[in-house]
Design a protein around this motif. Structure first.
Motif, mmCIF file in Angstrom:
data_model
loop_
_atom_site.group_PDB
_atom_site.id
_atom_site.type_symbol
_atom_site.label_atom_id
_atom_site.label_comp_id
_atom_site.label_asym_id
_atom_site.label_seq_id
_atom_site.Cartn_x
_atom_site.Cartn_y
_atom_site.Cartn_z
ATOM 1 N N LEU A 186 0.874 -1.161 0.000
ATOM 2 C CA LEU A 186 0.000 0.000 0.000
ATOM 3 C C LEU A 186 0.917 1.217 0.000
ATOM 4 O O LEU A 186 1.705 1.408 0.923
ATOM 5 N N VAL A 187 0.842 2.022 -1.048
ATOM 6 C CA VAL A 187 1.683 3.214 -1.175
ATOM 7 C C VAL A 187 0.781 4.432 -1.090
ATOM 8 O O VAL A 187 -0.186 4.546 -1.838
ATOM 9 N N LEU A 188 1.115 5.319 -0.162
ATOM 10 C CA LEU A 188 0.292 6.507 0.066
ATOM 11 C C LEU A 188 1.110 7.776 -0.055
ATOM 12 O O LEU A 188 2.237 7.841 0.427
ATOM 13 N N ASP A 189 0.505 8.775 -0.654
ATOM 14 C CA ASP A 189 1.094 10.106 -0.625
ATOM 15 C C ASP A 189 0.854 10.675 0.770
ATOM 16 O O ASP A 189 -0.213 10.495 1.345
ATOM 17 N N VAL A 190 1.845 11.344 1.301
ATOM 18 C CA VAL A 190 1.727 11.879 2.659
ATOM 19 C C VAL A 190 0.897 13.152 2.682
ATOM 20 O O VAL A 190 -0.079 13.254 3.417
ATOM 21 N N ASP A 191 1.285 14.131 1.884
ATOM 22 C CA ASP A 191 0.672 15.467 1.930
ATOM 23 C C ASP A 191 -0.752 15.459 1.380
ATOM 24 O O ASP A 191 -0.967 15.251 0.195
ATOM 25 N N GLY A 192 -1.702 15.651 2.277
ATOM 26 C CA GLY A 192 -3.095 15.757 1.865
ATOM 27 C C GLY A 192 -3.822 14.435 1.736
ATOM 28 O O GLY A 192 -5.033 14.421 1.543
ATOM 29 N N THR A 193 -3.120 13.312 1.819
ATOM 30 C CA THR A 193 -3.767 12.007 1.766
ATOM 31 C C THR A 193 -3.640 11.329 3.126
ATOM 32 O O THR A 193 -4.623 11.188 3.841
ATOM 33 N N PHE A 194 -2.424 10.931 3.478
ATOM 34 C CA PHE A 194 -2.214 10.334 4.793
ATOM 35 C C PHE A 194 -2.356 11.393 5.886
ATOM 36 O O PHE A 194 -3.004 11.173 6.895
ATOM 37 N N LEU A 195 -1.756 12.521 5.647
ATOM 38 C CA LEU A 195 -1.892 13.647 6.579
ATOM 39 C C LEU A 195 -2.929 14.620 6.058
ATOM 40 O O LEU A 195 -3.058 14.812 4.854
ATOM 41 N N SER A 196 -3.625 15.257 6.970
ATOM 42 C CA SER A 196 -4.584 16.294 6.602
ATOM 43 C C SER A 196 -3.883 17.649 6.565
ATOM 44 O O SER A 196 -4.474 18.671 6.913
ATOM 45 N N THR A 197 -2.643 17.648 6.154
ATOM 46 C CA THR A 197 -1.840 18.855 6.094
ATOM 47 C C THR A 197 -0.757 18.651 5.044
ATOM 48 O O THR A 197 -0.716 17.625 4.377
ATOM 49 N N ASP A 198 0.125 19.618 4.910
ATOM 50 C CA ASP A 198 1.227 19.567 3.961
ATOM 51 C C ASP A 198 2.527 19.793 4.722
ATOM 52 O O ASP A 198 2.623 20.717 5.525
ATOM 53 N N LEU A 199 3.532 18.957 4.485
ATOM 54 C CA LEU A 199 4.788 19.066 5.232
ATOM 55 C C LEU A 199 5.516 20.382 4.980
ATOM 56 O O LEU A 199 6.182 20.905 5.878
ATOM 57 N N LEU A 200 5.390 20.948 3.792
ATOM 58 C CA LEU A 200 6.019 22.237 3.531
ATOM 59 C C LEU A 200 5.374 23.323 4.386
ATOM 60 O O LEU A 200 6.061 24.154 4.992
ATOM 61 N N HIS A 201 4.063 23.309 4.469
ATOM 62 C CA HIS A 201 3.367 24.286 5.315
ATOM 63 C C HIS A 201 3.743 24.097 6.778
ATOM 64 O O HIS A 201 3.981 25.067 7.505
ATOM 65 N N GLU A 202 3.805 22.843 7.209
ATOM 66 C CA GLU A 202 4.165 22.559 8.593
ATOM 67 C C GLU A 202 5.586 23.033 8.903
ATOM 68 O O GLU A 202 5.851 23.542 9.985
ATOM 69 N N LEU A 220 10.564 18.383 12.421
ATOM 70 C CA LEU A 220 9.128 18.609 12.555
ATOM 71 C C LEU A 220 8.562 17.705 13.639
ATOM 72 O O LEU A 220 9.052 16.605 13.858
ATOM 73 N N ARG A 221 7.517 18.160 14.299
ATOM 74 C CA ARG A 221 6.815 17.351 15.297
ATOM 75 C C ARG A 221 5.735 16.546 14.567
ATOM 76 O O ARG A 221 4.558 16.885 14.599
ATOM 77 N N THR A 222 6.161 15.492 13.899
ATOM 78 C CA THR A 222 5.205 14.683 13.151
ATOM 79 C C THR A 222 4.209 13.974 14.062
ATOM 80 O O THR A 222 3.128 13.601 13.613
ATOM 81 N N ASP A 223 4.558 13.824 15.329
ATOM 82 C CA ASP A 223 3.631 13.191 16.272
ATOM 83 C C ASP A 223 2.409 14.065 16.541
ATOM 84 O O ASP A 223 1.408 13.583 17.044
ATOM 85 N N LEU A 224 2.480 15.333 16.181
ATOM 86 C CA LEU A 224 1.356 16.248 16.390
ATOM 87 C C LEU A 224 0.543 16.497 15.127
ATOM 88 O O LEU A 224 -0.467 17.190 15.173
ATOM 89 N N MET A 225 0.974 15.949 14.004
ATOM 90 C CA MET A 225 0.293 16.222 12.734
ATOM 91 C C MET A 225 -0.973 15.398 12.597
ATOM 92 O O MET A 225 -1.018 14.238 13.015
ATOM 93 N N PRO A 226 -1.989 15.994 11.997
ATOM 94 C CA PRO A 226 -3.276 15.295 11.872
ATOM 95 C C PRO A 226 -3.259 14.229 10.776
ATOM 96 O O PRO A 226 -3.057 14.512 9.606
ATOM 97 N N VAL A 227 -3.451 12.983 11.183
ATOM 98 C CA VAL A 227 -3.563 11.872 10.251
ATOM 99 C C VAL A 227 -5.030 11.745 9.860
ATOM 100 O O VAL A 227 -5.919 11.834 10.706
ATOM 101 N N ALA A 228 -5.286 11.542 8.574
ATOM 102 C CA ALA A 228 -6.660 11.368 8.100
ATOM 103 C C ALA A 228 -7.198 10.053 8.665
ATOM 104 O O ALA A 228 -6.644 8.988 8.392
ATOM 105 N N PRO A 229 -8.256 10.102 9.472
ATOM 106 C CA PRO A 229 -8.745 8.894 10.155
ATOM 107 C C PRO A 229 -9.107 7.751 9.216
ATOM 108 O O PRO A 229 -8.753 6.595 9.487
ATOM 109 N N ALA A 230 -9.795 8.034 8.126
ATOM 110 C CA ALA A 230 -10.201 6.961 7.211
ATOM 111 C C ALA A 230 -8.986 6.304 6.561
ATOM 112 O O ALA A 230 -8.952 5.085 6.388
ATOM 113 N N VAL A 231 -7.986 7.104 6.240
ATOM 114 C CA VAL A 231 -6.766 6.562 5.631
ATOM 115 C C VAL A 231 -5.986 5.752 6.664
ATOM 116 O O VAL A 231 -5.443 4.691 6.352
#
Length: 117
Positions: A7-23, A60-71
């Motif tokens: 299972l390959v997922l894009d991080v920005d906007g798919t797995f995370l409900s945010t973008d790593l550049l913005h973070e 980055l504090r990735t432990d604080l980033m919002p993960v998309a629940p359904a994903v």
């Protein structure tokens, strides 16, 4: 029937409900506001250099980033099935060093995280 495909997922906007550049921008503002603004203003048109210089400001504090629940549910299901899970991003690879593993897998496995692809 087992599914051997990873299972390959894009991080920005798919797995995370945010973008790593913005973070990284917001994290930089918290650490070094003037330097972050200078980097952003001078490197805005060169995304690779912008990402690299913002990443150099600190982890980055990735432990604080919002993960998309359904994903996250799909990821945990794939891990429970024994499938490999790979997170893909065009972000700086150094941002991945602090990635928090997904928990909930009986085997304790977590997605493999990669740097830029």
């Amino acid at each position: 029937m087992s599914n051997d495909k990873p299972l390959v997922l894009d991080v920005d906007g798919t797995f995370l409900s945010t973008d790593l550049l913005h973070e990284s921008f917001w994290a930089g503002l918290g650490r070094a506001p003037l330097r972050t603004l200078r980097i952003t203003a001078t490197r805005f048109r060169d995304r690779a250099r912008l990402k690299a210089e913002l990443a150099a400001l600190g982890p980055l504090r990735t432990d604080l980033m919002p993960v998309a629940p359904a994903v996250a549910e799909v990821v945990i299901g794939a891990l429970n099935e024994g499938r490999e899970v790979c997170l893909a991003s065009a972000s700086i690879s150094g941002w991945w060093r602090s990635w928090r593993p997904i928990t909930g897998s009986p085997s304790g496995s977590s997605p493999r995280t990669g740097g830029s692809i």
